[in-house]
Enzyme design. Sequence first.
Site, short mmCIF file in Angstrom:
data_model
loop_
_atom_site.label_atom_id
_atom_site.label_comp_id
_atom_site.label_asym_id
_atom_site.label_seq_id
_atom_site.Cartn_x
_atom_site.Cartn_y
_atom_site.Cartn_z
N PHE A 215 14.53 -51.48 4.03
CA PHE A 215 14.07 -50.12 4.32
C PHE A 215 13.95 -49.82 5.82
O PHE A 215 13.55 -50.68 6.61
CB PHE A 215 12.73 -49.84 3.64
CG PHE A 215 12.85 -49.79 2.14
CD1 PHE A 215 13.65 -48.83 1.54
CD2 PHE A 215 12.20 -50.70 1.33
CE1 PHE A 215 13.79 -48.78 0.16
CE2 PHE A 215 12.33 -50.66 -0.06
CZ PHE A 215 13.13 -49.69 -0.64
N ASN A 341 18.13 -48.41 4.36
CA ASN A 341 17.77 -47.48 3.29
C ASN A 341 16.55 -46.68 3.74
O ASN A 341 15.44 -47.22 3.80
CB ASN A 341 17.48 -48.28 2.01
CG ASN A 341 17.04 -47.41 0.85
OD1 ASN A 341 16.70 -46.24 1.03
ND2 ASN A 341 17.02 -47.98 -0.34
C1 CAA Z 1 12.59 -46.81 -3.42
C2 CAA Z 1 13.43 -45.87 -4.22
O1 CAA Z 1 12.90 -44.94 -4.73
C3 CAA Z 1 14.91 -45.97 -4.44
C4 CAA Z 1 15.70 -47.07 -3.87
O2 CAA Z 1 16.66 -46.94 -3.11
S1 CAA Z 1 15.18 -48.47 -4.39
C5 CAA Z 1 16.10 -49.63 -3.52
C6 CAA Z 1 17.25 -49.93 -4.32
N1 CAA Z 1 17.79 -51.12 -3.76
C7 CAA Z 1 17.75 -52.27 -4.43
O3 CAA Z 1 17.24 -52.35 -5.53
C8 CAA Z 1 18.38 -53.44 -3.76
C9 CAA Z 1 19.72 -53.71 -4.33
N2 CAA Z 1 20.10 -55.07 -4.04
C10 CAA Z 1 20.97 -55.41 -3.08
O4 CAA Z 1 21.54 -54.58 -2.39
C11 CAA Z 1 21.28 -56.86 -2.93
O5 CAA Z 1 20.85 -57.53 -4.11
C12 CAA Z 1 20.63 -57.54 -1.71
C13 CAA Z 1 21.18 -56.94 -0.43
C14 CAA Z 1 19.09 -57.37 -1.72
C15 CAA Z 1 20.93 -59.02 -1.73
O6 CAA Z 1 22.33 -59.18 -1.79
P1 CAA Z 1 23.04 -60.01 -2.99
O7 CAA Z 1 24.49 -59.90 -2.80
O8 CAA Z 1 22.48 -59.56 -4.29
O9 CAA Z 1 22.62 -61.48 -2.65
P2 CAA Z 1 21.86 -62.55 -3.55
O10 CAA Z 1 22.25 -63.88 -2.97
O11 CAA Z 1 22.06 -62.34 -5.00
O12 CAA Z 1 20.34 -62.25 -3.20
C16 CAA Z 1 19.75 -62.73 -2.01
C17 CAA Z 1 18.33 -63.08 -2.35
O13 CAA Z 1 17.63 -61.88 -2.64
C18 CAA Z 1 16.94 -62.01 -3.86
N3 CAA Z 1 16.83 -60.68 -4.47
C19 CAA Z 1 17.82 -59.76 -4.61
N4 CAA Z 1 17.30 -58.64 -5.17
C20 CAA Z 1 16.00 -58.86 -5.36
C21 CAA Z 1 14.94 -58.08 -5.88
N5 CAA Z 1 15.14 -56.81 -6.30
N6 CAA Z 1 13.69 -58.62 -5.93
C22 CAA Z 1 13.47 -59.89 -5.47
N7 CAA Z 1 14.44 -60.67 -4.94
C23 CAA Z 1 15.68 -60.16 -4.90
C24 CAA Z 1 17.81 -62.94 -4.68
O14 CAA Z 1 17.07 -63.55 -5.72
C25 CAA Z 1 18.23 -63.94 -3.63
O15 CAA Z 1 17.22 -64.88 -3.42
P3 CAA Z 1 17.66 -66.40 -3.01
O16 CAA Z 1 18.53 -66.30 -1.80
O17 CAA Z 1 16.37 -67.08 -2.77
O18 CAA Z 1 18.42 -66.94 -4.20
#
Ligand code: CAA
Length: 398
Positions: A215, A341
């Site tokens: 964020f 974001n």
């Molecule tokens: C707030 C609002 O109203 C609206 C919004 O926009 S909400 C925000 C929406 N965004 C999201 O939900 C995030 C989407 N996720 C992503 O873009 C990607 O998962 C990321 C950039 C966070 C990580 O990239 P990725 O390619 O998935 O990598 P990945 O290796 O699987 O994850 C990296 C680490 O993050 C962790 N992780 C990913 N998403 C997670 C989540 N939502 N909660 C907790 N941990 C998370 C994974 O478990 C992993 O941990 P380890 O390295 O310890 O194994």
Amino acid sequence: MATIHDIGQAQRAHSPAAVLAIGTANPVTSMLQDEYADYYFRVTKSEHLTGLKDKLNRICNKSGIKKRFMHVNEQLLTAHPDLIDRALPTLDARIDMASAAVPELAASAAAKAIAEWGRPATDITHLIFSTYSGAKAPSADLRLATLLGLRPTVCRTILNLNGCSGGGRALQLAKEIAENNRGARVLVACSELTLVAFYGAQDASLDTIVGQGLFGDGAGVAIVGADPVVVERPLFEMAFATQTTIPGTEDAISMQLSTGGLDFHLSSQVPKLLGNNIERVLVDAFQSLGVVDVNAAAPWNDLFYAVHPGGRAILDLIEQVLGLDAEKLAPSRQVLSEFGNMSGATVIFVLDELRRRRAEAEEVPEWGVVMAFGPGITVETMVLHAASSLKENGLASI
Ligand SMILES: CC(=O)CC(=O)SCCNC(=O)CCNC(=O)[C@H](O)C(C)(C)COP(=O)(O)OP(=O)(O)OC[C@H]1O[C@@H](n2cnc3c(N)ncnc32)[C@H](O)[C@@H]1OP(=O)(O)O
């Protein structure tokens, strides 16, 4: 004598609403993503939590983000060290600070939008303000109206805690207001500061770590109106708008104010949930319009896109599911990379980036779509038509 029908008709605009101008702003402090984990664990005095720091580094590396802007900087944390500890009752202090800073950032973005629009601020008839930092009344909407010198008759609406779909919802409301109030000019302001949700990592919440990796802070303003007058140059005409809630996903994205600030939760399933539902939402939005053949082999590459970049994984899945060429989500990826974001404000930054790119491109699709995602999971969708003045306006106004 006029009938009630005549009176109603006289209030309707003749043409669909359009985005007439855009402005954006960010706080002055920027953070580089590849230095962020070191910075965050140092300023929150959590360097002993090496496992969490490694995780934040991994998230930052995979985030698709290079830089973010933050109101909360080292100087502010030195003055307000309590903000680091989520267990302390800091909500009042956070709200006091946000009540000043959120509308001020919106005013910076609004000044740019109003200058581009070319009419006086006093011609604004309606104001819609969206933020997740609101918790008092009168609120940021009134403060922004005062900062901009809007008329006392301006009709204000505040959207609180719509999160990342706030920008999409505010644009839809602006369309409805502009089309149902002839001559209305609606200033849509989305201003988001992570100040209300900034904590240290001491409670080991993974939501805190993910949020710290994604964020950023920013404000986006769009001026919306129908029946443009000579000085106004429409950018995107608003053809159709809809909202969809993905069933059974109430717990996937959530936010709640507590005595320690704003708590939020992001399920790791969010990218998959959006990927599984995005095409259905698009089919529902476009199938009755007759501008895209939703039954064709690869219809979605015929559109331009302003998709909320909630996270890199969300964009990847949307691109994959819809079979999109890489350049389709390039404006979203660019904004994610430069700003992170910024919740509800982000989609206005993406529209700004999109019009910039369209002004320089040779051939561009006529029809496109805004998509924003937030708690619910709510998907706000708006079908756009590129206005004929976009080409010259895109360049002239930058
Ligand atoms: C707030 C609002 O109203 C609206 C919004 O926009 S909400 C925000 C929406 N965004 C999201 O939900 C995030 C989407 N996720 C992503 O873009 C990607 O998962 C990321 C950039 C966070 C990580 O990239 P990725 O390619 O998935 O990598 P990945 O290796 O699987 O994850 C990296 C680490 O993050 C962790 N992780 C990913 N998403 C997670 C989540 N939502 N909660 C907790 N941990 C998370 C994974 O478990 C992993 O941990 P380890 O390295 O310890 O194994």
